[in-house]
Design a protein around this motif. Structure first.
Motif, mmCIF file in Angstrom:
data_model
loop_
_atom_site.group_PDB
_atom_site.id
_atom_site.type_symbol
_atom_site.label_atom_id
_atom_site.label_comp_id
_atom_site.label_asym_id
_atom_site.label_seq_id
_atom_site.Cartn_x
_atom_site.Cartn_y
_atom_site.Cartn_z
ATOM 1 N N GLN A 155 -7.172 0.769 -0.476
ATOM 2 C CA GLN A 155 -7.447 -0.408 0.353
ATOM 3 C C GLN A 155 -8.581 -0.102 1.322
ATOM 4 O O GLN A 155 -9.488 -0.910 1.506
ATOM 5 C CB GLN A 155 -6.188 -0.808 1.122
ATOM 6 C CG GLN A 155 -6.361 -2.099 1.897
ATOM 7 C CD GLN A 155 -5.048 -2.600 2.482
ATOM 8 O OE1 GLN A 155 -4.015 -1.933 2.417
ATOM 9 N NE2 GLN A 155 -5.080 -3.792 3.040
ATOM 10 N N THR A 168 0.835 -1.208 0.000
ATOM 11 C CA THR A 168 0.000 0.000 0.000
ATOM 12 C C THR A 168 0.867 1.254 0.000
ATOM 13 O O THR A 168 0.567 2.232 -0.690
ATOM 14 C CB THR A 168 -0.946 -0.009 1.226
ATOM 15 O OG1 THR A 168 -1.821 -1.135 1.102
ATOM 16 C CG2 THR A 168 -1.776 1.258 1.305
ATOM 17 N N ASP A 191 -5.892 -1.501 -4.880
ATOM 18 C CA ASP A 191 -5.326 -2.083 -3.663
ATOM 19 C C ASP A 191 -6.331 -3.082 -3.101
ATOM 20 O O ASP A 191 -7.321 -2.708 -2.488
ATOM 21 C CB ASP A 191 -5.010 -0.967 -2.654
ATOM 22 C CG ASP A 191 -3.966 -1.386 -1.623
ATOM 23 O OD1 ASP A 191 -3.657 -2.595 -1.537
ATOM 24 O OD2 ASP A 191 -3.462 -0.500 -0.900
ATOM 25 N N GLU A 192 -6.079 -4.353 -3.372
ATOM 26 C CA GLU A 192 -6.969 -5.456 -2.975
ATOM 27 C C GLU A 192 -8.387 -5.300 -3.524
ATOM 28 O O GLU A 192 -9.352 -5.227 -2.765
ATOM 29 C CB GLU A 192 -6.983 -5.610 -1.446
ATOM 30 C CG GLU A 192 -5.577 -5.856 -0.894
ATOM 31 C CD GLU A 192 -5.579 -6.314 0.561
ATOM 32 O OE1 GLU A 192 -6.633 -6.718 1.063
ATOM 33 O OE2 GLU A 192 -4.497 -6.279 1.181
HETATM 34 MG MG LIG Z 1 -2.030 -2.795 2.107
#
Ligand SMILES: [Mg+2]
Ligand SMILES: Nc1ncnc2c1ncn2[C@@H]1O[C@H](COP(=O)(O)OP(=O)(O)OP(=O)(O)O)[C@@H](O)[C@H]1O
Length: 252
Positions: free
Chosen positions: A88, A48, A164-165
């Motif tokens: 995220q 991140t 992010d994810e």
């Molecule tokens: Mg992360």
């Protein structure tokens, strides 16, 4: 053509006088246009942090990062107009509907509303939220919110998409939908996609190349098949656990 380049990129967080955390340690990375690049690594590895530097939310402590040939510390305005971010921990607009989330976000990029509505039709269909488009997202489940955020990031038709994810908390079918959408954007529109994930199947299915971060260092980079060969592993999971636990990996 390279769209992302980092050299010796280092980020140190100071936590009080004595305690420092090196979140990124001399990371060098080159990513060409149109690539789907997966960032892997255990919790706290620096994934991140890297993304946040590339979109100008954090400044490097040392080294440099260029996105679309511009230095992130000098030309972040130029970069921000051309890249999208799915954070995220995302700032979704809870009180807006799914469609309004997208239109409002796209409006901040100066895209006309009729263009946005057309893109929203298409994206809402693709992520399977068309029937829910007029509901406030505060009543949505976690996975549904994630899908709204993916669609919202894509509405600006960015040159580079940082996710992010993207599929964390999204159900199996939803995750497949998101993956096939991303694959399509990379193949048909030459959009560059940088994503982080803890799902190694997702990586095998989607990513042209991966980088494995461990303790802030880029410990491996390459095509999944290249890495499997290099580390004599049967699959990416073995490469990953080997590198991260130090077990059973033999580098040539
Ligand atoms: Mg992360
Ligand atoms: N704003 C901050 N202030 C201080 N330390 C931070 C900050 N952001 C991140 N860190 C630290 O930097 C390191 C890297 O964190 P980062 O969030 O980049 O990891 P990550 O790879 O994204 O992990 P995860 O898989 O859990 O999302 C961690 O040790 C984290 O505690």
């Amino acid at each position: 053509m390279t769209v992302i380049r980092t050299e010796n990129l280092t980020k140190i967080f100071e936590r009080g006088k004595k305690h420092e955390v090196t979140a990124l340690d001399s990371v060098g990375l080159d990513i060409p246009r149109g690539e789907v690049f997966g960032l892997l690594g255990p919790n706290g590895a620096g994934k991140t942090t890297l993304i946040r530097i590339l979109v100008g939310l954090l400044t490097p402590t040392e080294g440099s990062a260029h996105v679309l040939d511009r230095d992130v510390t000098e030309d972040i305005g130029y970069i921000r107009e051309r890249v999208a971010l799915l954070p995220q921990e995302a700032g979704i607009y809870e009180r807006l509907t799914a469609r309004e989330n997208m239109i409002y976000y796209g409006g901040m990029y100066g895209i006309p509303e009729d263009v946005l509505n057309e893109r929203a039709d298409n994206l809402l269909d693709l992520v399977g939220l068309r029937e829910k488009e007029d509901y406030q997202v505060k009543g949505f489940s976690g996975g549904m919110k994630r899908k709204v955020l993916v669609a919202r990031a894509l509405i600006i038709e960015p040159e580079i998409i940082f996710l992010d994810e993207p599929t964390t908390g999204v159900d199996t079918i939803g995750a497949r939908v998101v993956r096939s959408l991303l694959r399509k954007l990379s193949a048909e529109r030459d959009q560059t996609i940088i994503l982080t994930t803890h799902d190694l199947n997702e990586v095998s299915e989607l990513c042209h190349r991966v980088g494995i971060l461990y303790d802030g260092r880029l410990v491996a980079i390459g095509q999944p098949s290249e890495l499997e060969e290099k580390y004599r592993a049967a699959n990416l999971e073995e490469v990953f656990t080997g590198l991260v636990t130090g077990e059973g990996v033999y580098e040539e």
